[in-house]
Write an enzyme that holds these catalytic residues in place. Structure first.
Site, PDB file in Angstrom:
ATOM      1  N   ASP A  80       0.928  -1.251   0.039  1.00  0.00           N
ATOM      2  CA  ASP A  80       0.018   0.058  -0.069  1.00  0.00           C
ATOM      3  C   ASP A  80       0.986   1.280  -0.226  1.00  0.00           C
ATOM      4  OD1 ASP A  80      -2.268  -1.547   0.199  1.00  0.00           O
ATOM      5  OD2 ASP A  80      -2.295  -1.509   2.327  1.00  0.00           O
ATOM      6  N   HIS A 137      -4.879  -1.420  -5.540  1.00  0.00           N
ATOM      7  CA  HIS A 137      -4.129  -0.224  -5.983  1.00  0.00           C
ATOM      8  C   HIS A 137      -4.878   0.756  -6.601  1.00  0.00           C
ATOM      9  CE1 HIS A 137      -0.393  -3.292  -7.349  1.00  0.00           C
ATOM     10  NE2 HIS A 137      -0.681  -3.420  -5.914  1.00  0.00           N
TER      11      HIS A 137
END
Ligand code: GDP
Ligand code: IMO
Ligand code: MG
Length: 432
Positions: A13, A41
């Site tokens: 992340d 994403h």
């Protein structure tokens, strides 16, 4: 021509999605090289905010070929949902391809993921429950099915029958229900109808692309600290987010990699279980979570937050052979007066480590050693050049670069496509 890997330099992340979206403008191919729909994403661009799970982040450019590579595990159901969503917001998926050799993540893999986590009792891994571990496990034991099998129904049926002998035993032992082979086969035939035109042998395509001098981006999932070998085992994913795996997972020769961009946040976050020495349980950790909107893009779980880990970045930089750093979310620190960076771990026996992450059992008891730096206490989201950043922000970024031993290639100061800039020629010196 350049082959560039974009990899997570922390616990996942880091903002890989937004970096790939930014860089893909100049690419001919974007290839996801590992992982499955455990990825989330996030990309914010002209199409609004999109969270991609399997589809590579080059999909927003009509001239870019996007390939889900051989190193991935592909859940056809969630891929079809993702394609439908992308089309609904006006994104063309005409140049989306799936490697015939990629593993197929089956509905029973998700069930097994849940049952296996339950069986771990209090000692969970905190998986995303997307079935990724069981799918890679079947790949390794050679009872997996591959996406290309959809094109050969007889072969597929035989492979499925064989796989289910073990799968149904496992499901029953773990307290689940065995699956009906006929039902699974029929579902796979529906997937075949919808996905067949996208299934390709990537080897000749990528060979030609390389020979033609095309620009190729290799998109990683997660980050080095969750790598199956080099991360905090067993609190890891079941594939290899590190750059060494990128050419193999994408389908390119080992020596083809020209650049490795390591993406890291200006602080640390982690979702899931396992040791996280820099974690904050105070109001600063809460501020990072609130301002950085630190909630899992796939599961919505709150992300654990902490100061920047300079030991983990040295380890990540070396292991990945990073040639450039892309530092994201600098703006999240805009209001903090004094910043801390972890520059060492003191282990239980007093040993201090500064450039390598020890094995998990030792990391559990590691105490971080801190260095303080003044914050800038100025908004940075409007900055579009290195020179426009406040001097304290430049010094902070330079210190990260110095710890990593890698020049800064990009700095991101907001989530939108244009909220970032290239660093230009970096000087690793502290400015006064
Ligand atoms: P990935 O899995 O590595 O692609 O990252 P995620 O998408 O899971 O998480 C990154 C989050 O940070 C997303 O919500 C992005 O929109 C956001 N983001 C990325 N870069 C920046 C930045 O520079 N500033 C801010 N405030 N948010 C960012
Ligand atoms: P992106 O690509 C953050 C974590 C899970 C768990 C461990 C294993 O968006 O960075 P898995 O489902 O892979 O078996 O879970 O890895 N995890 C992620 N954490 N971002 C991700 O992906 C993740 N994918 C898996 O929380 O700790
Ligand atoms: Mg993510």
């Amino acid at each position: 021509m350049t082959v560039t890997a974009v990899v997570g330099a922390q616990w996942g992340d880091e903002g890989k999605g937004r970096i790939v979206d930014y860089l893909a403008k100049r690419a001919n191919y974007v290839i996801r090289f590992q992982g499955g729909d455990n990825a989330g994403h996030t990309v914010i661009n002209d199409f609004g905010k999109t969270v991609l799970h399997l589809v590579p982040c080059g999909i927003f450019y009509e001239n870019v070929h996007n390939i889900i590579g051989t190193g991935c595990v592909v859940n056809p159901q969630s891929l079809l949902e993702e394609i439908a969503h992308l089309k609904s917001i006006g994104v063309s998926c005409d140049r989306l391809w799936i490697s015939s050799r990629a593993q197929m993540l089956m509905p029973y893999h998700r069930t097994l993921d849940e049952l296996e986590e339950q069986a771990r009792g209090a000692d969970t891994i905190g998986t995303t429950m997307r079935g990724v571990g069981p799918a890679y496990s079947d790949k390794a034991t050679r009872s997996g099915l591959r996406i290309g099998d959809l094109l050969q129904p007889d072969w597929l049926e035989a492979r499925l029958d064989n796989a289910l002998k073990t799968i149904n035993r496992k499901l029953t032992i773990l307290g689940g229900q065995p699956v009906d082979g006929r039902e699974v086969y029929e579902l796979l035939m529906e997937f075949r109808l919808q996905l067949a035109p996208r299934i390709v042998d990537t080897a000749p395509i990528l060979r030609m692309a390389l020979e033609a001098g095309n620009d190729i981006l290799l998109e990683g999932q997660l980050g080095v600290m969750r790598d199956l070998d080099w991360g905090i085992y067993p609190y890891v994913t079941s594939s290899h987010p590190t750059a060494a795996f990128a050419p193999s997972g994408a389908g390119l020769p080992a020596g083809s990699l020209d650049e490795v961009h390591g993406v890291c946040k200006a602080y640390s976050t982690c979702v899931g279980d396992g040791p996280f020495p820099v974690e904050l349980h105070d109001e600063i950790g809460k501020l990072m979570q609130d301002v950085g909107k630190e909630f899992g893009a796939t599961t919505g779980r709150p992300r654990r937050c902490g100061w920047f880990d300079g030991v983990a970045i040295r380890y990540a930089a070396w292991l990945n052979g990073m040639t450039g750093l892309a530092i994201t979310k600098l703006d999240v620190l805009d209001s903090i007066e004094t910043l801390k960076i972890c520059t060492g771990y003191r282990l239980a026996d007093g040993t201090v480590l500064t450039d390598t992450v020890p094995d998990t059992s030792l990391l559990m008891d590691a105490q971080p050693l801190w260095e303080e730096m003044p914050g800038w206490v100025t908004p940075t989201t409007g900055c579009r050049s290195w020179a426009a950043l406040p001097v304290e922000a430049r010094n902070y970024v330079s210190r990260i670069s110095e710890l990593a031993g890698v020049p800064v290639a990009y700095v991101s100061v907001g989530p939108e496509r244009d909220n970032m800039f290239g660093r230009g020629s970096p000087a690793l010196v502290t400015e006064q």
